[in-house]
Design a protein around this motif. Structure first.
Motif, PDB file in Angstrom:
ATOM      1  N   THR A  58       0.860  -1.186   0.000  1.00  0.00           N
ATOM      2  CA  THR A  58       0.000   0.000   0.000  1.00  0.00           C
ATOM      3  C   THR A  58       0.895   1.234   0.000  1.00  0.00           C
ATOM      4  N   ILE A  59       0.475   2.251  -0.739  1.00  0.00           N
ATOM      5  CA  ILE A  59       1.259   3.480  -0.867  1.00  0.00           C
ATOM      6  C   ILE A  59       0.362   4.664  -0.540  1.00  0.00           C
ATOM      7  N   THR A  60       0.793   5.477   0.413  1.00  0.00           N
ATOM      8  CA  THR A  60       0.049   6.662   0.819  1.00  0.00           C
ATOM      9  C   THR A  60       0.872   7.908   0.515  1.00  0.00           C
ATOM     10  N   VAL A  61       0.236   8.899  -0.111  1.00  0.00           N
ATOM     11  CA  VAL A  61       0.881  10.183  -0.387  1.00  0.00           C
ATOM     12  C   VAL A  61       0.135  11.265   0.394  1.00  0.00           C
ATOM     13  N   ASN A  62       0.881  12.020   1.183  1.00  0.00           N
ATOM     14  CA  ASN A  62       0.306  13.116   1.964  1.00  0.00           C
ATOM     15  C   ASN A  62       0.957  14.434   1.586  1.00  0.00           C
ATOM     16  N   THR A  63       0.130  15.476   1.435  1.00  0.00           N
ATOM     17  CA  THR A  63       0.605  16.828   1.127  1.00  0.00           C
ATOM     18  C   THR A  63      -0.070  17.812   2.069  1.00  0.00           C
ATOM     19  N   THR A  64       0.447  19.057   2.095  1.00  0.00           N
ATOM     20  CA  THR A  64      -0.140  20.075   2.976  1.00  0.00           C
ATOM     21  C   THR A  64      -1.582  20.374   2.581  1.00  0.00           C
ATOM     22  N   LEU A  74      -4.689   5.515  -4.160  1.00  0.00           N
ATOM     23  CA  LEU A  74      -5.624   4.573  -4.779  1.00  0.00           C
ATOM     24  C   LEU A  74      -6.585   4.068  -3.711  1.00  0.00           C
ATOM     25  N   LEU A  75      -7.834   4.526  -3.789  1.00  0.00           N
ATOM     26  CA  LEU A  75      -8.805   4.223  -2.755  1.00  0.00           C
ATOM     27  C   LEU A  75      -9.884   3.266  -3.240  1.00  0.00           C
ATOM     28  N   MET A  76     -10.332   2.411  -2.329  1.00  0.00           N
ATOM     29  CA  MET A  76     -11.500   1.580  -2.588  1.00  0.00           C
ATOM     30  C   MET A  76     -12.688   2.284  -1.943  1.00  0.00           C
ATOM     31  N   GLN A  77     -13.586   2.827  -2.760  1.00  0.00           N
ATOM     32  CA  GLN A  77     -14.704   3.606  -2.243  1.00  0.00           C
ATOM     33  C   GLN A  77     -15.988   2.794  -2.243  1.00  0.00           C
ATOM     34  N   ASN A  78     -16.798   2.991  -1.198  1.00  0.00           N
ATOM     35  CA  ASN A  78     -18.093   2.325  -1.170  1.00  0.00           C
ATOM     36  C   ASN A  78     -19.106   3.120  -1.979  1.00  0.00           C
ATOM     37  N   ALA A  79     -20.326   2.598  -2.084  1.00  0.00           N
ATOM     38  CA  ALA A  79     -21.343   3.233  -2.937  1.00  0.00           C
ATOM     39  C   ALA A  79     -21.642   4.655  -2.488  1.00  0.00           C
ATOM     40  N   TYR A  80     -21.659   4.924  -1.174  1.00  0.00           N
ATOM     41  CA  TYR A  80     -21.963   6.262  -0.665  1.00  0.00           C
ATOM     42  C   TYR A  80     -20.867   7.243  -1.061  1.00  0.00           C
ATOM     43  N   THR A  93     -10.717   3.234   1.972  1.00  0.00           N
ATOM     44  CA  THR A  93      -9.669   2.279   2.309  1.00  0.00           C
ATOM     45  C   THR A  93      -8.665   2.194   1.179  1.00  0.00           C
ATOM     46  N   LEU A  94      -7.379   2.218   1.527  1.00  0.00           N
ATOM     47  CA  LEU A  94      -6.343   2.154   0.500  1.00  0.00           C
ATOM     48  C   LEU A  94      -6.366   0.805  -0.204  1.00  0.00           C
ATOM     49  N   MET A  95      -6.317   0.840  -1.523  1.00  0.00           N
ATOM     50  CA  MET A  95      -6.267  -0.384  -2.319  1.00  0.00           C
ATOM     51  C   MET A  95      -4.805  -0.806  -2.486  1.00  0.00           C
ATOM     52  N   PRO A  96      -4.469  -2.063  -2.210  1.00  0.00           N
ATOM     53  CA  PRO A  96      -3.071  -2.490  -2.357  1.00  0.00           C
ATOM     54  C   PRO A  96      -2.676  -2.633  -3.825  1.00  0.00           C
ATOM     55  N   TYR A  97      -1.414  -2.419  -4.084  1.00  0.00           N
ATOM     56  CA  TYR A  97      -0.843  -2.641  -5.413  1.00  0.00           C
ATOM     57  C   TYR A  97      -0.240  -4.045  -5.440  1.00  0.00           C
ATOM     58  N   GLU A 139       5.940  22.413  -2.231  1.00  0.00           N
ATOM     59  CA  GLU A 139       5.291  21.211  -1.694  1.00  0.00           C
ATOM     60  C   GLU A 139       6.308  20.083  -1.548  1.00  0.00           C
ATOM     61  N   ASN A 140       6.364  19.503  -0.355  1.00  0.00           N
ATOM     62  CA  ASN A 140       7.271  18.376  -0.097  1.00  0.00           C
ATOM     63  C   ASN A 140       6.433  17.171   0.333  1.00  0.00           C
ATOM     64  N   PRO A 141       6.015  16.319  -0.609  1.00  0.00           N
ATOM     65  CA  PRO A 141       5.094  15.215  -0.290  1.00  0.00           C
ATOM     66  C   PRO A 141       5.737  14.170   0.619  1.00  0.00           C
ATOM     67  N   ILE A 142       4.909  13.598   1.463  1.00  0.00           N
ATOM     68  CA  ILE A 142       5.343  12.499   2.324  1.00  0.00           C
ATOM     69  C   ILE A 142       4.756  11.202   1.764  1.00  0.00           C
ATOM     70  N   VAL A 143       5.627  10.266   1.403  1.00  0.00           N
ATOM     71  CA  VAL A 143       5.206   8.993   0.819  1.00  0.00           C
ATOM     72  C   VAL A 143       5.484   7.878   1.821  1.00  0.00           C
ATOM     73  N   THR A 144       4.481   7.061   2.067  1.00  0.00           N
ATOM     74  CA  THR A 144       4.620   5.944   3.006  1.00  0.00           C
ATOM     75  C   THR A 144       4.271   4.639   2.297  1.00  0.00           C
ATOM     76  N   VAL A 145       5.179   3.677   2.341  1.00  0.00           N
ATOM     77  CA  VAL A 145       4.979   2.363   1.718  1.00  0.00           C
ATOM     78  C   VAL A 145       4.878   1.316   2.819  1.00  0.00           C
ATOM     79  N   ARG A 146       3.863   0.476   2.730  1.00  0.00           N
ATOM     80  CA  ARG A 146       3.675  -0.616   3.674  1.00  0.00           C
ATOM     81  C   ARG A 146       3.434  -1.911   2.916  1.00  0.00           C
ATOM     82  N   MET A 147       3.874  -3.024   3.493  1.00  0.00           N
ATOM     83  CA  MET A 147       3.664  -4.335   2.884  1.00  0.00           C
ATOM     84  C   MET A 147       2.394  -4.958   3.442  1.00  0.00           C
ATOM     85  N   SER A 148       1.502  -5.393   2.550  1.00  0.00           N
ATOM     86  CA  SER A 148       0.219  -5.956   2.975  1.00  0.00           C
ATOM     87  C   SER A 148       0.243  -7.473   3.080  1.00  0.00           C
ATOM     88  N   SER A 149       1.272  -8.105   2.550  1.00  0.00           N
ATOM     89  CA  SER A 149       1.269  -9.580   2.475  1.00  0.00           C
ATOM     90  C   SER A 149       2.571 -10.167   3.003  1.00  0.00           C
TER      91      SER A 149
END
Length: 269
Positions: A58-64, A74-80, A93-97, A139-149
């Motif tokens: 999963t990869i998250t990008v955060n900016t100011t 990359l988000l998994m969005q529900n119907a609402y 919820t973040l969608m895994p790559y 802008e200095n983006p913060i990127v966070t990578v996590r392993m889902s498996s």
């Protein structure tokens, strides 16, 4: 005569006790025996898990400004949430790559990125540099990578063989064996096999000596995702297994022979 018999019995008992004592030698059982002679400074730089083909990350990008980073998450969005606009800042919820066989992922806006063989930190820096040209100069983006498996498998002479998920993305050989209930008394501690797949897809087999404290400085002390540990049975277990199989075969052959004999007797009488 009785005295000689007594001496014979005592001698046999002594030999049996010595045999059991040698089988249970501390030299063969105890872990990290020479701990006083090992320099542990090298071990702090060992852990460096790398992204591999077929991993899920999963990869998250955060900016100011949260709206600026929305296209890169990359988000998994529900119907609402699908009924709301992206500019509203709707969460999801973040969608895994899934890293493909060539070690690549398709990242929003940027496109195809090769990530196999990179550590999480290296992957974060690469994505950060790739998206900077699309953002404001300040802008200095913060990127966070996590392993889902992140999972490992432990097989052979352990109490609870199986596959285990690793939630904190870091586990060493002894922690993995502890999750599997530790080695049985029949496990060979100085020839534990580590089966690992490298970023090119090739499998490697390495032998680990758990009796040697120097293992903490080994590049294989920390496990990578999808690693397999195999603990061999010792000679006693192998012999017992062989004797058990031969005993079963002997009883089966005896039963067949008795049945045939009984049948021939009934026919010929």
């Amino acid at each position: 005569m009785k005295k000689l018999s007594l001496i014979f019995v005592v001698s046999v008992v002594s030999l049996v006790m010595a045999s059991f004592s040698s089988c249970g030698s501390v030299k063969n059982i105890a872990y990290i025996q020479n701990s006083d002679s090992v320099n542990y400074e090298k071990s702090q730089y060992l852990y460096d898990a790398k992204i591999m083909p077929k991993d899920e990350i999963t990869i998250t990008v955060n900016t100011t400004d949260p709206e600026v980073s929305l296209p890169y998450n990359l988000l998994m969005q529900n119907a609402y949430q699908q009924g709301r606009t992206l500019s509203s800042g709707a969460g999801g919820t973040l969608m895994p790559y899934l890293v493909d066989n060539e070690g690549c992922i398709n990242f929003p806006v940027i496109g195809r990125l090769h990530v196999a063989g990179l550590t999480k930190r290296q992957c974060e820096r690469m994505i950060q540099e790739k998206i900077k040209p699309f953002l404001a100069e300040n802008e200095n983006p913060i990127v966070t990578v996590r392993m889902s498996s992140y999972s490992i498998s432990v097989l052979g002479e352990v109490a609870k063989p199986g596959s285990y998920m690793v939630s904190r993305e870091e586990i060493n050989v002894f922690e993995a064996l502890a999750q599997a209930g530790d080695l049985t008394i029949y496990g060979v501690r100085d020839r534990v096999k580590l089966i690992r797949k490298n970023p090119d897809g090739q499998k490697e087999v390495h032998t680990l000596n758990l009796n040697d404290a120097g293992i903490v400085n080994s590049p294989y002390y920390y496990l990578q995702q999808n690693d397999i540990l195999y603990v061999e049975p010792n000679k006693v277990k192998a012999q017992n297994s062989s004797v058990g199989s031969m005993t079963t075969l002997w009883f089966s052959a005896t039963s067949i022979l008795i049945s045939l004999t009984s049948l021939m007797y009934n026919i010929l009488k």
